[in-house]
Design a protein around this motif. Structure first.
Motif, PDB file in Angstrom:
ATOM      1  N   MET A 106       0.845  -1.199   0.000  1.00  0.00           N
ATOM      2  CA  MET A 106       0.000   0.000   0.000  1.00  0.00           C
ATOM      3  C   MET A 106       0.879   1.247   0.000  1.00  0.00           C
ATOM      4  SD  MET A 106      -2.936   1.263  -0.019  1.00  0.00           S
ATOM      5  CE  MET A 106      -3.666   2.835   0.296  1.00  0.00           C
ATOM      6  N   PHE A 107       0.547   2.165  -0.849  1.00  0.00           N
ATOM      7  CA  PHE A 107       1.285   3.418  -0.930  1.00  0.00           C
ATOM      8  C   PHE A 107       0.748   4.407   0.088  1.00  0.00           C
ATOM      9  CE2 PHE A 107       1.400   1.679  -5.315  1.00  0.00           C
ATOM     10  CZ  PHE A 107       2.756   1.441  -5.390  1.00  0.00           C
ATOM     11  N   LYS A 108       1.623   4.968   0.893  1.00  0.00           N
ATOM     12  CA  LYS A 108       1.233   5.960   1.898  1.00  0.00           C
ATOM     13  C   LYS A 108       1.778   7.353   1.549  1.00  0.00           C
ATOM     14  CE  LYS A 108      -0.220   3.063   5.327  1.00  0.00           C
ATOM     15  NZ  LYS A 108      -1.552   2.626   5.019  1.00  0.00           N
ATOM     16  N   ARG A 109       2.890   7.364   0.786  1.00  0.00           N
ATOM     17  CA  ARG A 109       3.569   8.623   0.461  1.00  0.00           C
ATOM     18  C   ARG A 109       3.822   8.681  -1.048  1.00  0.00           C
ATOM     19  NH1 ARG A 109       5.824  11.474   4.386  1.00  0.00           N
ATOM     20  NH2 ARG A 109       7.617  12.056   3.120  1.00  0.00           N
ATOM     21  N   ILE A 110       3.260   9.716  -1.689  1.00  0.00           N
ATOM     22  CA  ILE A 110       3.371   9.858  -3.142  1.00  0.00           C
ATOM     23  C   ILE A 110       4.052  11.182  -3.467  1.00  0.00           C
ATOM     24  CG2 ILE A 110       2.103  10.033  -5.320  1.00  0.00           C
ATOM     25  CD1 ILE A 110      -0.165   8.436  -3.934  1.00  0.00           C
ATOM     26  N   LEU A 111       5.043  11.111  -4.345  1.00  0.00           N
ATOM     27  CA  LEU A 111       5.745  12.299  -4.816  1.00  0.00           C
ATOM     28  C   LEU A 111       5.405  12.498  -6.291  1.00  0.00           C
ATOM     29  CD1 LEU A 111       7.846  14.514  -4.092  1.00  0.00           C
ATOM     30  CD2 LEU A 111       9.595  12.958  -4.994  1.00  0.00           C
ATOM     31  N   VAL A 112       4.990  13.707  -6.649  1.00  0.00           N
ATOM     32  CA  VAL A 112       4.679  14.047  -8.037  1.00  0.00           C
ATOM     33  C   VAL A 112       5.823  14.911  -8.563  1.00  0.00           C
ATOM     34  CG1 VAL A 112       2.998  15.053  -9.606  1.00  0.00           C
ATOM     35  CG2 VAL A 112       2.218  14.066  -7.443  1.00  0.00           C
ATOM     36  N   VAL A 113       6.347  14.526  -9.731  1.00  0.00           N
ATOM     37  CA  VAL A 113       7.540  15.185 -10.267  1.00  0.00           C
ATOM     38  C   VAL A 113       7.298  15.720 -11.675  1.00  0.00           C
ATOM     39  CG1 VAL A 113       9.946  14.789 -10.979  1.00  0.00           C
ATOM     40  CG2 VAL A 113       9.085  13.760  -8.867  1.00  0.00           C
ATOM     41  N   CYS A 114       7.745  16.964 -11.888  1.00  0.00           N
ATOM     42  CA  CYS A 114       7.817  17.520 -13.240  1.00  0.00           C
ATOM     43  C   CYS A 114       9.190  18.193 -13.370  1.00  0.00           C
ATOM     44  CB  CYS A 114       6.648  18.450 -13.548  1.00  0.00           C
ATOM     45  SG  CYS A 114       6.624  20.033 -12.675  1.00  0.00           S
ATOM     46  N   THR A 115       9.334  19.161 -14.234  1.00  0.00           N
ATOM     47  CA  THR A 115      10.647  19.762 -14.471  1.00  0.00           C
ATOM     48  C   THR A 115      10.921  20.906 -13.502  1.00  0.00           C
ATOM     49  OG1 THR A 115      10.498  19.137 -16.803  1.00  0.00           O
ATOM     50  CG2 THR A 115      12.152  20.791 -16.217  1.00  0.00           C
ATOM     51  N   GLY A 116      10.094  21.944 -13.532  1.00  0.00           N
ATOM     52  CA  GLY A 116      10.354  23.127 -12.713  1.00  0.00           C
ATOM     53  C   GLY A 116       9.563  23.187 -11.421  1.00  0.00           C
ATOM     54  N   ASN A 117       8.624  22.256 -11.244  1.00  0.00           N
ATOM     55  CA  ASN A 117       7.776  22.208 -10.053  1.00  0.00           C
ATOM     56  C   ASN A 117       6.973  23.505  -9.871  1.00  0.00           C
ATOM     57  OD1 ASN A 117       8.176  21.833  -6.459  1.00  0.00           O
ATOM     58  ND2 ASN A 117       6.661  20.865  -7.738  1.00  0.00           N
ATOM     59  N   ILE A 118       6.561  24.090 -11.004  1.00  0.00           N
ATOM     60  CA  ILE A 118       5.720  25.291 -10.920  1.00  0.00           C
ATOM     61  C   ILE A 118       4.453  25.192 -11.785  1.00  0.00           C
ATOM     62  CG2 ILE A 118       7.582  26.875 -10.260  1.00  0.00           C
ATOM     63  CD1 ILE A 118       7.523  27.904 -13.218  1.00  0.00           C
ATOM     64  N   CYS A 119       4.406  24.253 -12.737  1.00  0.00           N
ATOM     65  CA  CYS A 119       3.232  24.147 -13.620  1.00  0.00           C
ATOM     66  C   CYS A 119       2.445  22.865 -13.386  1.00  0.00           C
ATOM     67  CB  CYS A 119       3.659  24.213 -15.091  1.00  0.00           C
ATOM     68  SG  CYS A 119       4.382  25.783 -15.607  1.00  0.00           S
ATOM     69  N   ARG A 120       3.016  21.742 -13.802  1.00  0.00           N
ATOM     70  CA  ARG A 120       2.277  20.474 -13.798  1.00  0.00           C
ATOM     71  C   ARG A 120       2.173  19.831 -12.421  1.00  0.00           C
ATOM     72  NH1 ARG A 120       5.839  17.870 -18.471  1.00  0.00           N
ATOM     73  NH2 ARG A 120       7.348  19.154 -17.356  1.00  0.00           N
ATOM     74  N   SER A 121       3.305  19.632 -11.760  1.00  0.00           N
ATOM     75  CA  SER A 121       3.257  18.869 -10.501  1.00  0.00           C
ATOM     76  C   SER A 121       2.485  19.561  -9.380  1.00  0.00           C
ATOM     77  CB  SER A 121       4.660  18.465 -10.040  1.00  0.00           C
ATOM     78  OG  SER A 121       5.512  19.562  -9.898  1.00  0.00           O
ATOM     79  N   PRO A 122       2.482  20.901  -9.271  1.00  0.00           N
ATOM     80  CA  PRO A 122       1.650  21.501  -8.221  1.00  0.00           C
ATOM     81  C   PRO A 122       0.150  21.235  -8.428  1.00  0.00           C
ATOM     82  CG  PRO A 122       3.285  23.081  -8.964  1.00  0.00           C
ATOM     83  CD  PRO A 122       3.333  21.918  -9.914  1.00  0.00           C
ATOM     84  N   ILE A 123      -0.290  21.231  -9.691  1.00  0.00           N
ATOM     85  CA  ILE A 123      -1.693  20.943  -9.978  1.00  0.00           C
ATOM     86  C   ILE A 123      -2.009  19.491  -9.624  1.00  0.00           C
ATOM     87  CG2 ILE A 123      -3.447  20.736 -11.794  1.00  0.00           C
ATOM     88  CD1 ILE A 123      -1.999  23.037 -13.278  1.00  0.00           C
ATOM     89  N   ALA A 124      -1.158  18.581 -10.083  1.00  0.00           N
ATOM     90  CA  ALA A 124      -1.379  17.159  -9.804  1.00  0.00           C
ATOM     91  C   ALA A 124      -1.333  16.881  -8.303  1.00  0.00           C
ATOM     92  CB  ALA A 124      -0.342  16.313 -10.537  1.00  0.00           C
ATOM     93  N   GLU A 125      -0.413  17.534  -7.605  1.00  0.00           N
ATOM     94  CA  GLU A 125      -0.326  17.373  -6.151  1.00  0.00           C
ATOM     95  C   GLU A 125      -1.638  17.797  -5.488  1.00  0.00           C
ATOM     96  OE1 GLU A 125       2.160  19.197  -2.316  1.00  0.00           O
ATOM     97  OE2 GLU A 125       2.684  19.852  -4.344  1.00  0.00           O
ATOM     98  N   ALA A 126      -2.158  18.954  -5.881  1.00  0.00           N
ATOM     99  CA  ALA A 126      -3.408  19.459  -5.290  1.00  0.00           C
ATOM    100  C   ALA A 126      -4.579  18.520  -5.595  1.00  0.00           C
ATOM    101  CB  ALA A 126      -3.702  20.864  -5.799  1.00  0.00           C
ATOM    102  N   LEU A 127      -4.653  18.027  -6.819  1.00  0.00           N
ATOM    103  CA  LEU A 127      -5.724  17.109  -7.188  1.00  0.00           C
ATOM    104  C   LEU A 127      -5.644  15.825  -6.372  1.00  0.00           C
ATOM    105  CD1 LEU A 127      -5.654  17.635 -11.048  1.00  0.00           C
ATOM    106  CD2 LEU A 127      -7.659  17.990  -9.592  1.00  0.00           C
ATOM    107  N   LEU A 128      -4.451  15.252  -6.255  1.00  0.00           N
ATOM    108  CA  LEU A 128      -4.290  14.004  -5.501  1.00  0.00           C
ATOM    109  C   LEU A 128      -4.575  14.203  -4.010  1.00  0.00           C
ATOM    110  CD1 LEU A 128      -1.174  12.480  -7.271  1.00  0.00           C
ATOM    111  CD2 LEU A 128      -3.480  11.479  -7.184  1.00  0.00           C
ATOM    112  N   LYS A 129      -4.177  15.347  -3.468  1.00  0.00           N
ATOM    113  CA  LYS A 129      -4.464  15.621  -2.052  1.00  0.00           C
ATOM    114  C   LYS A 129      -5.968  15.648  -1.799  1.00  0.00           C
ATOM    115  CE  LYS A 129      -0.358  18.103  -0.475  1.00  0.00           C
ATOM    116  NZ  LYS A 129       0.207  19.408  -0.120  1.00  0.00           N
TER     117      LYS A 129
END
Length: 147
Positions: free
Chosen positions: A1-24
């Motif tokens: 079971m996954f308890k900790r998920i890291l979302v990665v993109c290039t600059g961490n200002i466009c894609r991954s912040p959105i995906a992080e918020a959606l997953l949260k």
């Protein structure tokens, strides 16, 4: 079971912040964070989310106003059970940085048939609208798989 998920993109200002918020929002019981492969190189350390990323999140009742970009590191990779990336290139970058993390690194778009999710940086807001819809589909599918 996954308890900790890291979302990665290039600059961490466009894609991954959105995906992080959606997953949260979808998986509030899990620890979900984000980082970028080229934050330091791009001089983006502690930078806020891109204005269009923030705007699109606000329009969809998500708050990323206190996001601060951070560089992916081997230590960060080690601290997560699953690393979701935006492209095949990111898989390779994670593997080079943290060889032991290769087996827990997957494409965020894999369950919706997308290999790479394009970086919208320097593109109009419509590109961010499309990005949001893509990440919405991808994160909802991941949430179902992880629940």
């Amino acid at each position: 079971m996954f308890k900790r998920i890291l979302v990665v993109c290039t600059g961490n200002i466009c894609r991954s912040p959105i995906a992080e918020a959606l997953l949260k929002k979808l998986l509030p019981e899990l620890v979900i964070e984000s980082a970028g492969t080229a934050v330091t190189k791009s001089n983006l350390t502690d930078a806020p989310a891109h204005p269009y990323s923030e705007q699109i999140c606000t329009e969809n009742h998500l708050d990323i106003s206190d996001h601060n970009a951070r560089q992916l590191s081997p230590e960060l990779c080690d601290g997560f059970d699953l690393i979701l990336v935006m492209s095949h290139e990111h898989i390779e970058e994670v593997a080079l940085l943290s060889p032991g993390s290769r087996g827990k690194t997957m494409l965020i778009g894999q369950w919706i048939g997308l290999g790479d999710i394009e970086d919208p940086i320097l593109k109009p807001k419509t590109s961010f609208d499309t990005l949001y819809q893509t990440l919405f589909r991808a994160t909802n599918t991941w949430a179902k798989k992880l629940s």
